[in-house]
Design an enzyme around this catalytic site. Structure first.
Site, PDB file in Angstrom:
ATOM      1  N   PRO A  39     -28.146  18.935  55.672  1.00  0.00           N
ATOM      2  CA  PRO A  39     -29.516  19.016  56.198  1.00  0.00           C
ATOM      3  C   PRO A  39     -29.631  18.130  57.428  1.00  0.00           C
ATOM      4  O   PRO A  39     -29.278  16.945  57.392  1.00  0.00           O
ATOM      5  CB  PRO A  39     -30.366  18.478  55.042  1.00  0.00           C
ATOM      6  CG  PRO A  39     -29.437  17.582  54.271  1.00  0.00           C
ATOM      7  CD  PRO A  39     -28.077  18.201  54.393  1.00  0.00           C
ATOM      8  N   GLN A 107     -34.585  21.395  51.617  1.00  0.00           N
ATOM      9  CA  GLN A 107     -34.670  19.957  51.314  1.00  0.00           C
ATOM     10  C   GLN A 107     -36.095  19.437  51.500  1.00  0.00           C
ATOM     11  O   GLN A 107     -36.724  19.645  52.542  1.00  0.00           O
ATOM     12  CB  GLN A 107     -33.722  19.131  52.185  1.00  0.00           C
ATOM     13  CG  GLN A 107     -33.655  17.677  51.703  1.00  0.00           C
ATOM     14  CD  GLN A 107     -32.710  16.819  52.501  1.00  0.00           C
ATOM     15  OE1 GLN A 107     -32.955  16.563  53.665  1.00  0.00           O
ATOM     16  NE2 GLN A 107     -31.640  16.351  51.867  1.00  0.00           N
ATOM     17  N   CYS A 136     -32.408   9.558  53.756  1.00  0.00           N
ATOM     18  CA  CYS A 136     -32.771   9.421  55.170  1.00  0.00           C
ATOM     19  C   CYS A 136     -33.307   8.014  55.437  1.00  0.00           C
ATOM     20  O   CYS A 136     -34.290   7.594  54.822  1.00  0.00           O
ATOM     21  CB  CYS A 136     -33.815  10.457  55.559  1.00  0.00           C
ATOM     22  SG  CYS A 136     -34.320  10.329  57.301  1.00  0.00           S
ATOM     23  N   LYS A 177     -29.711  14.262  47.274  1.00  0.00           N
ATOM     24  CA  LYS A 177     -28.764  13.692  48.234  1.00  0.00           C
ATOM     25  C   LYS A 177     -29.105  12.223  48.406  1.00  0.00           C
ATOM     26  O   LYS A 177     -30.224  11.878  48.793  1.00  0.00           O
ATOM     27  CB  LYS A 177     -28.838  14.430  49.568  1.00  0.00           C
ATOM     28  CG  LYS A 177     -27.781  14.005  50.594  1.00  0.00           C
ATOM     29  CD  LYS A 177     -27.814  14.952  51.803  1.00  0.00           C
ATOM     30  CE  LYS A 177     -26.677  14.643  52.775  1.00  0.00           C
ATOM     31  NZ  LYS A 177     -26.916  13.409  53.545  1.00  0.00           N
ATOM     32  N   HIS A 205     -23.848  10.631  50.379  1.00  0.00           N
ATOM     33  CA  HIS A 205     -23.522  10.275  51.757  1.00  0.00           C
ATOM     34  C   HIS A 205     -22.846   8.909  51.702  1.00  0.00           C
ATOM     35  O   HIS A 205     -23.466   7.923  51.290  1.00  0.00           O
ATOM     36  CB  HIS A 205     -24.798  10.222  52.602  1.00  0.00           C
ATOM     37  CG  HIS A 205     -24.536   9.946  54.044  1.00  0.00           C
ATOM     38  ND1 HIS A 205     -25.511  10.090  55.009  1.00  0.00           N
ATOM     39  CD2 HIS A 205     -23.426   9.543  54.704  1.00  0.00           C
ATOM     40  CE1 HIS A 205     -25.003   9.783  56.197  1.00  0.00           C
ATOM     41  NE2 HIS A 205     -23.738   9.440  56.029  1.00  0.00           N
ATOM     42  N   ASN A 241     -20.139  13.469  51.480  1.00  0.00           N
ATOM     43  CA  ASN A 241     -20.673  13.637  52.841  1.00  0.00           C
ATOM     44  C   ASN A 241     -20.334  12.402  53.656  1.00  0.00           C
ATOM     45  O   ASN A 241     -20.528  11.284  53.204  1.00  0.00           O
ATOM     46  CB  ASN A 241     -22.186  13.854  52.769  1.00  0.00           C
ATOM     47  CG  ASN A 241     -22.842  13.915  54.137  1.00  0.00           C
ATOM     48  OD1 ASN A 241     -23.928  13.399  54.331  1.00  0.00           O
ATOM     49  ND2 ASN A 241     -22.199  14.526  55.107  1.00  0.00           N
ATOM     50  N   GLY A 242     -19.808  12.633  54.854  1.00  0.00           N
ATOM     51  CA  GLY A 242     -19.518  11.527  55.746  1.00  0.00           C
ATOM     52  C   GLY A 242     -18.214  11.703  56.501  1.00  0.00           C
ATOM     53  O   GLY A 242     -17.149  11.688  55.901  1.00  0.00           O
ATOM     54  N   ASP A 243     -18.305  11.919  57.812  1.00  0.00           N
ATOM     55  CA  ASP A 243     -17.144  11.975  58.714  1.00  0.00           C
ATOM     56  C   ASP A 243     -16.213  13.158  58.505  1.00  0.00           C
ATOM     57  O   ASP A 243     -15.073  13.128  58.968  1.00  0.00           O
ATOM     58  CB  ASP A 243     -16.325  10.677  58.627  1.00  0.00           C
ATOM     59  CG  ASP A 243     -17.046   9.498  59.262  1.00  0.00           C
ATOM     60  OD1 ASP A 243     -18.060   9.732  59.951  1.00  0.00           O
ATOM     61  OD2 ASP A 243     -16.612   8.349  59.049  1.00  0.00           O
ATOM     62  N   ALA A 265     -21.841  17.298  58.622  1.00  0.00           N
ATOM     63  CA  ALA A 265     -23.057  17.085  59.413  1.00  0.00           C
ATOM     64  C   ALA A 265     -22.745  17.030  60.903  1.00  0.00           C
ATOM     65  O   ALA A 265     -22.876  18.019  61.618  1.00  0.00           O
ATOM     66  CB  ALA A 265     -23.764  15.811  58.956  1.00  0.00           C
TER      67      ALA A 265
END
Length: 448
Positions: A39, A107, A136, A177, A205, A241-243, A265
């Site tokens: 998202p 989301q 977020c 998330k 994340h 999630n991440g990189d 992302a």
């Protein structure tokens, strides 16, 4: 707000309306062995999601929408394209199309179980899942107790998820998330509470709330979380999630961490075709013209289209850097679609859209699989000498910091999947001449 006349009734049955793909509703298995579009506010626009699906994204997340915003929106359907828009006073708050519904997760940003349920019920006819944003860190989200602020209020976080799962139809998947908490133990406690709410999936994340995107994700912490969830005996997909750089890189992360699936992302923001084993290059000729034509046909807001294209970046073989810069500058300077005919040729957006729809409808399952080899042995063998003693100080490339990102935190002893304590011990400043990098300061508490 769309410029065309809209209908507030369901999508009309006409020869021009796109066919809905027949597919069973999402289950926990739907969140496994896949690569997902994350998202992203603005960057997760409808055209980008459709391109991601065309090129292999398993599921796509829409951008976060605050609960109260969608409650005051009017649902309208474009009789020409079938696009469903939830319109605010000046523009569409959220847009979708029936072709993406089987793969679309909506989301929500919320700090209220009641409002979250109302918002979810507003859109469930057009989506297959509802995801709660608990990560977020932006002030627009946290100031009202939403997003990452929920990480410090686990009771409210879990109350929202419990209410969503209780009040929504069983065919609508519910997920969350989150971000990592400062300590692994606190993260696992939160994860256990979340998975007990009945969610189908949990995305982690691998950054803390205080970490910025430029700092390397702490992917190495995910393996312990995955194993922890498996040890609880709950059939929940844990998404990393991440990189992640795309489809091929997702294999590395899945193999390293054991995650059920991987979410992309930043790399997808740069190139939404990264879900293909062979992403497009030379986007100025292979993607951007068709993206512009399709965006105009779908009546995507010009500001959103321009922003998304401004983020596109991929290797070039046909144009120099200066030529590519000049090409994008013309788009960014334009006041709307009509000034770009020279760049796109004829505005055949209907044909571009039909090609995307056909590709999505003809999709076949493509599970993310990895070679069978234990991750733990790779790490241990890397640092083991023939006599059994640790001798190598070279970092495993699979867990090393990407070259364009600084280390986010000083090494910690006995970190999950980390090197030995001695190897990871930071040297004194008197020897190195500089202090190790320190984490970002903790912000002031956010009042829900």
């Amino acid at each position: 707000m769309s410029r065309r006349e809209m209908s507030t009734s369901p999508t009309p049955e006409s020869g021009r309306a796109a066919k809905r793909l027949r597919r069973e509703h999402l289950t926990p298995e739907s969140f496994k062995n896949g690569v997902f579009l994350a998202p992203m506010v603005r960057s997760g626009a409808l055209p980008t999601r459709l391109i991601a699906l065309k090129h292999g994204a398993t599921l796509v997340w829409g951008p976060e929408v605050v609960d109260k915003a969608i409650l005051h929106a009017e649902r309208v359907v474009d009789p020409l394209t079938g696009v469903v828009s939830y319109n605010g006073k000046s523009r569409a708050i959220f847009t979708t199309h029936p072709v993406e519904k089987p793969y679309l997760i909506y989301q929500i940003g919320s700090a209220s179980p009641e409002l979250a349920v109302q918002a979810a019920k507003t859109v469930i006819q057009d989506v297959s899942g509802i995801d709660l944003n608990c990560g977020c860190p932006k002030p627009f989200s946290t100031h009202a107790g939403m997003g990452a602020a929920l990480l410090t209020n686990p009771d409210l976080l879990c109350d929202i998820l419990t209410a969503l799962r209780k009040e929504l139809p069983s065919e609508i998947a519910v997920s969350a998330k989150i971000r990592l908490l400062p300590t692994q133990e606190d993260t696992k406690k939160l994860v256990e509470r979340i998975i007990r709410t009945g969610v189908s999936a949990l995305t982690v994340h691998c950054r803390t709330r205080n970490m910025r995107p430029r700092e390397a994700a702490l992917i190495e912490r995910l393996k312990e979380i995955v194993e922890f969830v498996q040890g609880l005996g709950v059939d929940i997909a844990v998404v990393g999630n991440g990189d992640c750089q795309g489809w091929e890189d997702a294999k590395r992360i899945k193999k390293l961490t054991g995650a059920s699936s991987v979410m992309v992302a930043t790399a997808a923001e740069s190139n939404p075709t990264c879900f293909s084993p062979t992403p497009l290059v030379d986007l100025e000729t292979t993607l951007i013209p068709s993206y512009l034509r399709m965006s105009k046909y779908l009546d995507n807001h010009w500001a959103l289209t321009k922003f998304c294209i401004s983020q596109f970046k991929a290797p070039r073989t046909e144009r120099s850097k200066s030529e590519a810069h000049e090409y994008k500058s013309k788009i960014i300077a334009a006041k709307g679609y009509d000034g770009l005919t020279e760049l796109v040729g004829s505005w055949s957006g209907e044909a571009d859209f039909a090609e995307v729809v056909s590709a999505i409808q003809l999709r076949r399952p493509r599970p993310l699989t990895i070679e069978d080899s234990p991750v733990g042995s790779e790490i241990s063998e890397l640092h083991a000498a023939p006599n059994g003693e640790s001798c190598s100080t070279e970092e495993d490339p699979s867990i090393s910091t990407p070259p364009d990102r600084p280390n986010p935190e000083p090494p910690t002893s006995c970190a999950p999947l980390g090197l030995s304590t001695i190897l990871r011990m930071p040297l004194p400043a008197v020897i190195t001449g500089s202090d190790a990098l320190t984490p970002s300061p903790t912000p002031k508490a956010v009042t829900p």
